[in-house]
Design an enzyme around this catalytic site. Structure first.
Site, short mmCIF file in Angstrom:
data_model
loop_
_atom_site.label_atom_id
_atom_site.label_comp_id
_atom_site.label_asym_id
_atom_site.label_seq_id
_atom_site.Cartn_x
_atom_site.Cartn_y
_atom_site.Cartn_z
N THR A 108 -15.60 -1.34 16.88
CA THR A 108 -14.90 -0.06 16.93
C THR A 108 -14.58 0.35 18.36
O THR A 108 -13.70 1.17 18.58
CB THR A 108 -15.75 1.06 16.27
OG1 THR A 108 -17.08 0.95 16.77
CG2 THR A 108 -15.77 0.92 14.76
N GLY A 144 -26.25 -15.04 24.38
CA GLY A 144 -25.44 -15.29 23.19
C GLY A 144 -26.06 -14.79 21.91
O GLY A 144 -25.77 -15.31 20.83
N GLY A 154 -25.98 -11.51 20.95
CA GLY A 154 -25.39 -10.24 20.52
C GLY A 154 -26.12 -9.02 21.04
O GLY A 154 -25.95 -7.92 20.52
N SER A 186 -26.04 -8.25 24.42
CA SER A 186 -25.41 -7.90 25.71
C SER A 186 -26.11 -8.44 26.94
O SER A 186 -26.30 -7.71 27.92
CB SER A 186 -25.28 -6.39 25.87
OG SER A 186 -24.42 -5.89 24.94
N SER A 187 -26.43 -9.71 26.93
CA SER A 187 -27.02 -10.29 28.13
C SER A 187 -26.01 -10.27 29.29
O SER A 187 -26.38 -10.06 30.44
CB SER A 187 -27.50 -11.72 27.87
OG SER A 187 -26.46 -12.50 27.33
N SER A 188 -24.73 -10.46 28.99
CA SER A 188 -23.72 -10.49 30.06
C SER A 188 -23.58 -9.12 30.70
O SER A 188 -23.55 -9.00 31.93
CB SER A 188 -22.35 -10.90 29.54
OG SER A 188 -22.44 -11.95 28.65
N ASP A 221 -21.01 -2.38 25.60
CA ASP A 221 -22.18 -3.05 26.16
C ASP A 221 -22.55 -2.47 27.52
O ASP A 221 -23.71 -2.17 27.80
CB ASP A 221 -21.92 -4.55 26.31
CG ASP A 221 -21.49 -5.19 25.01
OD1 ASP A 221 -21.59 -4.52 23.96
OD2 ASP A 221 -21.03 -6.34 25.04
C1 GLA Z 1 -19.11 -7.43 22.06
C2 GLA Z 1 -18.19 -6.72 23.03
C3 GLA Z 1 -18.21 -5.21 22.80
C4 GLA Z 1 -17.96 -4.86 21.35
C5 GLA Z 1 -18.85 -5.69 20.43
C6 GLA Z 1 -18.51 -5.52 18.98
O1 GLA Z 1 -20.44 -7.08 22.30
O2 GLA Z 1 -18.58 -7.01 24.36
O3 GLA Z 1 -17.27 -4.58 23.65
O4 GLA Z 1 -16.60 -5.02 21.03
O5 GLA Z 1 -18.76 -7.08 20.73
O6 GLA Z 1 -18.72 -4.21 18.57
#
Ligand code: GLA
Length: 398
Positions: free
Chosen positions: A43, A129, A131, A133-135, A179
């Site tokens: 979203t 990887g 999901g 947000s390690s990056s 993230d």
């Molecule tokens: C990744 C992206 C975010 C977001 C999510 C899905 O984490 O970096 O910006 O779009 O996917 O909600």
């Protein structure tokens, strides 16, 4: 500050390696957390809402300032070190993870700041990887470090936006703000209702009685594949068509399901499905925030399950391992509902579980997921943590 034995062990490990690599001790320590989204898949780039929290898994950088405008950076999680000149920033193909660091340096300079050089060592407890947000945590930790070394005054929301630009423009992934915002702005014990149009948030409570659990499928996921930009392009295409009928629709955030359904035949069927998911998901974010705050956990669980079904059937971001994980979770004691975290395509699921059932839930999910996939998952509580900051700074300029 009281240091837990785990934190001390982590510090000792990083210090020892730092001295091995750089022949000197670090002078500054910064951290930036990962995040888990409780509702609101994809979203963010549709200018919608996300219910998100920073978590107590994070990325640390230990560093020592340099005076020659160069950065040397190594990681305890990824092979290879990299060295670069802040005046001559190029991509590093050999150690691609350092592009997050380079990208942040680049955007800071484009924005008129002067980042200073350092020797740095990264250590992260956020699995890559997955999901979580390690990056973004690496980007935000890097920005926090540059900010401290250069004594720059930068608002954390501006930090988040610059880090998003680093990922969009330097690394080349067209992600939204979720993230980086979560990593910069997280608040211990709280969830954030993020508005990705205004890039502001409201802090929301979770009434007692519910525990957020993270269930990592440990199935690898490659986000730089075509799927993410493809989903984004499909949403944008949907908006272009809907705008023709409703000029006020600038983004899927502005559209209702009724408007979408009235023009189903004008849209490609795949584009219709994508838009349907986003419009419904956006509303679910607002609904789940209310349900969690008021303690209506059955409703929160139902909304999570609806989100999962939409992600599977309409947005098509659910992998086989996520389906196996969902089955294990929903059969487990205390489970109220579950959905995928982050972009999908593998990685972590987030589950709402009745408080007090965490241990039996964890054992059940671990055993059943492993039996059906052959992969040992990782299941642990999603503890809401503070956003990025300086941990220690010796010799901080007065
Ligand atoms: C990744 C992206 C975010 C977001 C999510 C899905 O984490 O970096 O910006 O779009 O996917 O909600």
């Amino acid at each position: 500050m009281e240091i837990s034995p785990d934190t001390q062990a982590r510090k000792d490990l990083i210090s020892t390696k730092f001295i091995e690599i750089y022949d000197n001790s670090p002078e500054i320590w910064v951290q930036a957390p990962g995040r888990v989204d409780l509702m609101g898949s994809h979203t963010d780039y549709n200018e919608g809402f996300v219910l998100t929290q920073a978590i107590d898994r994070n990325t640390w950088i230990a560093a020592r300032p340099r005076k020659d405008g160069r950065v040397r950076i190594c990681s305890l999680n990824a092979p290879g070190c990299s060295e670069f000149d802040l005046q001559n920033l190029t991509h590093d193909e050999a150690t691609p993870w350092t592009n997050y660091v380079r990208g942040v340096a680049d955007i800071l300079q484009q924005e008129g700041y002067t980042p200073l050089g350092f020797d740095g060592l990264v250590h992260s407890t956020i699995p890559f990887g997955s999901g979580l947000s390690s990056s973004a945590a690496l980007e935000v930790a890097t920005a926090t470090l540059f900010q401290a070394l250069g004594r720059l005054q930068i608002d954390p929301v501006v930090i988040a936006k610059m880090c998003q630009r680093a990922e969009n423009e330097f690394v080349g992934l067209n992600c939204g703000i979720l993230d980086q915002y979560s990593s910069a702005m997280g608040k211990a014990g709280s969830v954030l209702l993020l508005d990705c149009r205004t890039i502001t948030h409201e802090t929301k409570p979770i009434a007692p009685g519910l525990q957020v659990m993270i269930c990592d499928t440990r199935a690898e996921r490659a986000l730089t594949g075509s799927e993410y930009p493809e989903r984004r392009a499909q949403c944008e295409l949907g908006v272009r068509i809907l705008t023709g009928f409703y000029p006020h629709i600038k983004n899927l955030r502005d559209a209702t399901l009724e408007q979408l359904q009235a023009h189903q035949s004008d849209l490609d069927p795949v584009v219709f499905k994508r838009c349907h998911f986003i419009i419904a998901e956006n509303q679910r974010v607002l609904d789940v925030a209310e349900a969690l705050a008021s303690g209506d956990y059955l409703e929160a669980g139902r909304l999570a399950n609806e989100s999962f079904a939409g992600a599977r059937d309409l947005y098509e971001i659910v992998s086989q391992e996520m389906i196996a994980m969902q089955a294990a979770i929903m059969a487990a004691p205390g489970a109220l509902g579950t959905r995928g975290a982050g972009a999908g395509f593998g990685g972590c699921m987030v589950a709402f579980v009745e408080s007090g059932q965490e241990d039996t839930f964890t054992q059940y999910v671990t055993r059943h997921y492993q039996a059906s996939t052959g992969i040992e998952p990782q299941v642990y509580p999603g503890v809401a943590a503070d956003g990025a900051g300086i941990l220690e700074f010796y010799n901080a300029p007065g």
